[in-house]
Write a protein that holds these residues in place. Structure first.
Motif, PDB file in Angstrom:
ATOM      1  N   MET A  30      -4.327 -11.030   8.307  1.00 31.83           N
ATOM      2  CA  MET A  30      -3.244 -10.138   7.974  1.00 31.83           C
ATOM      3  C   MET A  30      -3.220  -9.848   6.478  1.00 31.83           C
ATOM      4  O   MET A  30      -2.996  -8.733   6.077  1.00 31.83           O
ATOM      5  CB  MET A  30      -1.931 -10.768   8.449  1.00 31.83           C
ATOM      6  N   SER A  31      -3.441 -10.871   5.653  1.00 29.93           N
ATOM      7  CA  SER A  31      -3.370 -10.647   4.216  1.00 29.93           C
ATOM      8  C   SER A  31      -4.520  -9.755   3.740  1.00 29.93           C
ATOM      9  O   SER A  31      -4.350  -9.002   2.783  1.00 29.93           O
ATOM     10  CB  SER A  31      -3.374 -11.971   3.468  1.00 29.93           C
ATOM     11  N   GLN A  32      -5.684  -9.822   4.387  1.00 29.99           N
ATOM     12  CA  GLN A  32      -6.801  -8.964   3.999  1.00 29.99           C
ATOM     13  C   GLN A  32      -6.465  -7.496   4.269  1.00 29.99           C
ATOM     14  O   GLN A  32      -6.808  -6.614   3.486  1.00 29.99           O
ATOM     15  CB  GLN A  32      -8.075  -9.368   4.744  1.00 29.99           C
ATOM     16  N   TRP A  33      -5.799  -7.240   5.388  1.00 26.85           N
ATOM     17  CA  TRP A  33      -5.375  -5.875   5.690  1.00 26.85           C
ATOM     18  C   TRP A  33      -4.404  -5.379   4.633  1.00 26.85           C
ATOM     19  O   TRP A  33      -4.507  -4.260   4.150  1.00 26.85           O
ATOM     20  CB  TRP A  33      -4.716  -5.823   7.077  1.00 26.85           C
ATOM     21  N   TYR A  34      -3.453  -6.221   4.262  1.00 32.77           N
ATOM     22  CA  TYR A  34      -2.457  -5.868   3.268  1.00 32.77           C
ATOM     23  C   TYR A  34      -3.121  -5.581   1.924  1.00 32.77           C
ATOM     24  O   TYR A  34      -2.821  -4.596   1.261  1.00 32.77           O
ATOM     25  CB  TYR A  34      -1.448  -7.018   3.137  1.00 32.77           C
ATOM     26  N   ILE A  35      -4.052  -6.453   1.532  1.00 28.53           N
ATOM     27  CA  ILE A  35      -4.748  -6.279   0.255  1.00 28.53           C
ATOM     28  C   ILE A  35      -5.584  -5.000   0.266  1.00 28.53           C
ATOM     29  O   ILE A  35      -5.651  -4.283  -0.729  1.00 28.53           O
ATOM     30  CB  ILE A  35      -5.625  -7.515  -0.040  1.00 28.53           C
ATOM     31  N   GLY A  36      -6.196  -4.694   1.400  1.00 32.32           N
ATOM     32  CA  GLY A  36      -7.077  -3.534   1.469  1.00 32.32           C
ATOM     33  C   GLY A  36      -6.371  -2.207   1.639  1.00 32.32           C
ATOM     34  O   GLY A  36      -6.904  -1.167   1.249  1.00 32.32           O
ATOM     35  N   THR A  37      -5.181  -2.205   2.219  1.00 34.46           N
ATOM     36  CA  THR A  37      -4.528  -0.924   2.499  1.00 34.46           C
ATOM     37  C   THR A  37      -3.236  -0.709   1.717  1.00 34.46           C
ATOM     38  O   THR A  37      -3.028   0.354   1.142  1.00 34.46           O
ATOM     39  CB  THR A  37      -4.222  -0.785   4.000  1.00 34.46           C
TER      40      THR A  37
ATOM     41  N   LEU B 234      -1.821  -2.546  -0.981  1.00 32.21           N
ATOM     42  CA  LEU B 234      -1.856  -2.684  -2.435  1.00 32.21           C
ATOM     43  C   LEU B 234      -2.471  -1.481  -3.150  1.00 32.21           C
ATOM     44  O   LEU B 234      -1.925  -1.041  -4.168  1.00 32.21           O
ATOM     45  CB  LEU B 234      -2.562  -3.982  -2.830  1.00 32.21           C
ATOM     46  N   PRO B 235      -3.583  -0.907  -2.664  1.00 28.49           N
ATOM     47  CA  PRO B 235      -4.078   0.297  -3.336  1.00 28.49           C
ATOM     48  C   PRO B 235      -3.079   1.460  -3.280  1.00 28.49           C
ATOM     49  O   PRO B 235      -2.935   2.214  -4.249  1.00 28.49           O
ATOM     50  CB  PRO B 235      -5.353   0.644  -2.566  1.00 28.49           C
ATOM     51  N   TRP B 236      -2.375   1.594  -2.163  1.00 31.56           N
ATOM     52  CA  TRP B 236      -1.371   2.653  -2.059  1.00 31.56           C
ATOM     53  C   TRP B 236      -0.236   2.410  -3.038  1.00 31.56           C
ATOM     54  O   TRP B 236       0.233   3.338  -3.703  1.00 31.56           O
ATOM     55  CB  TRP B 236      -0.837   2.730  -0.631  1.00 31.56           C
ATOM     56  N   LEU B 237       0.216   1.154  -3.150  1.00 35.07           N
ATOM     57  CA  LEU B 237       1.287   0.844  -4.090  1.00 35.07           C
ATOM     58  C   LEU B 237       0.841   1.071  -5.533  1.00 35.07           C
ATOM     59  O   LEU B 237       1.636   1.494  -6.375  1.00 35.07           O
ATOM     60  CB  LEU B 237       1.737  -0.612  -3.919  1.00 35.07           C
ATOM     61  N   ALA B 238      -0.416   0.820  -5.832  1.00 34.43           N
ATOM     62  CA  ALA B 238      -0.921   0.994  -7.192  1.00 34.43           C
ATOM     63  C   ALA B 238      -0.902   2.457  -7.617  1.00 34.43           C
ATOM     64  O   ALA B 238      -0.712   2.765  -8.795  1.00 34.43           O
ATOM     65  CB  ALA B 238      -2.334   0.433  -7.302  1.00 34.43           C
ATOM     66  N   THR B 239      -1.081   3.365  -6.680  1.00 37.14           N
ATOM     67  CA  THR B 239      -1.091   4.788  -7.010  1.00 37.14           C
ATOM     68  C   THR B 239       0.235   5.467  -6.716  1.00 37.14           C
ATOM     69  O   THR B 239       0.378   6.656  -6.970  1.00 37.14           O
ATOM     70  CB  THR B 239      -2.205   5.502  -6.230  1.00 37.14           C
TER      71      THR B 239
ATOM     72  N   PRO C 269       9.950   5.281  -8.088  1.00 35.53           N
ATOM     73  CA  PRO C 269      10.711   4.675  -9.189  1.00 35.53           C
ATOM     74  C   PRO C 269      11.102   3.232  -8.889  1.00 35.53           C
ATOM     75  O   PRO C 269      11.350   2.449  -9.796  1.00 35.53           O
ATOM     76  CB  PRO C 269      11.944   5.559  -9.323  1.00 35.53           C
ATOM     77  N   ALA C 270      11.150   2.842  -7.623  1.00 34.82           N
ATOM     78  CA  ALA C 270      11.503   1.467  -7.273  1.00 34.82           C
ATOM     79  C   ALA C 270      10.403   0.490  -7.668  1.00 34.82           C
ATOM     80  O   ALA C 270      10.647  -0.703  -7.787  1.00 34.82           O
ATOM     81  CB  ALA C 270      11.769   1.360  -5.775  1.00 34.82           C
ATOM     82  N   LEU C 271       9.197   0.983  -7.873  1.00 35.71           N
ATOM     83  CA  LEU C 271       8.072   0.112  -8.202  1.00 35.71           C
ATOM     84  C   LEU C 271       7.777   0.035  -9.691  1.00 35.71           C
ATOM     85  O   LEU C 271       6.828  -0.610 -10.103  1.00 35.71           O
ATOM     86  CB  LEU C 271       6.818   0.591  -7.462  1.00 35.71           C
ATOM     87  N   THR C 272       8.572   0.690 -10.509  1.00 30.41           N
ATOM     88  CA  THR C 272       8.287   0.713 -11.935  1.00 30.41           C
ATOM     89  C   THR C 272       8.846  -0.503 -12.668  1.00 30.41           C
ATOM     90  O   THR C 272       8.428  -0.795 -13.763  1.00 30.41           O
ATOM     91  CB  THR C 272       8.854   1.987 -12.583  1.00 30.41           C
TER      92      THR C 272
END
Length: 100
Positions: free
Chosen positions: A1-8, A10-15, A19-22
């Motif tokens: 499960m964590s590999q899926w989260y890291i692969g899908t 986290l990259p979406w959150l990075a881009t 404003p909630a993520l700033t």
């Protein structure tokens, strides 16, 4: 499960430009949510122990999980084991007639 989260996720959150993520991690939102989770797990464990609705070991594990809130790596697995134990026990008792 964590590999899926890291692969899908986290990259979406990075881009993401949300404003909630700033802001920084932490603050009243994070700690308040964690405090509510710990209080709820503790209350569920105590009420399950007192009312004998949950299996005794599962209720004790929930209380221990709430006490382990300073170690989130222990809180979540303990809570998961207790809830799984309660669910499996509930399913196995589904056909037992209730006596008043």
């Amino acid at each position: 499960m964590s590999q899926w989260y890291i692969g899908t996720v986290l990259p979406w959150l990075a881009t993401s430009d949300s404003p909630a993520l700033t802001g920084e991690m932490g603050g009243i939102g994070l700690y308040g949510t964690m405090a509510l989770l710990v209080a709820g797990v503790f209350a569920l464990g105590v009420s399950g122990l007192r009312s004998r609705v949950l299996p005794r070991p599962a209720a004790v594990i929930l209380i221990v999980a709430a006490a382990a809130f300073v170690m989130p790596f222990a809180l979540v697995p303990l809570m998961g084991v207790a809830l799984l134990w309660s669910g499996v026990t509930g399913l196995s008792r589904a056909n037992v007639p209730v006596t008043a």
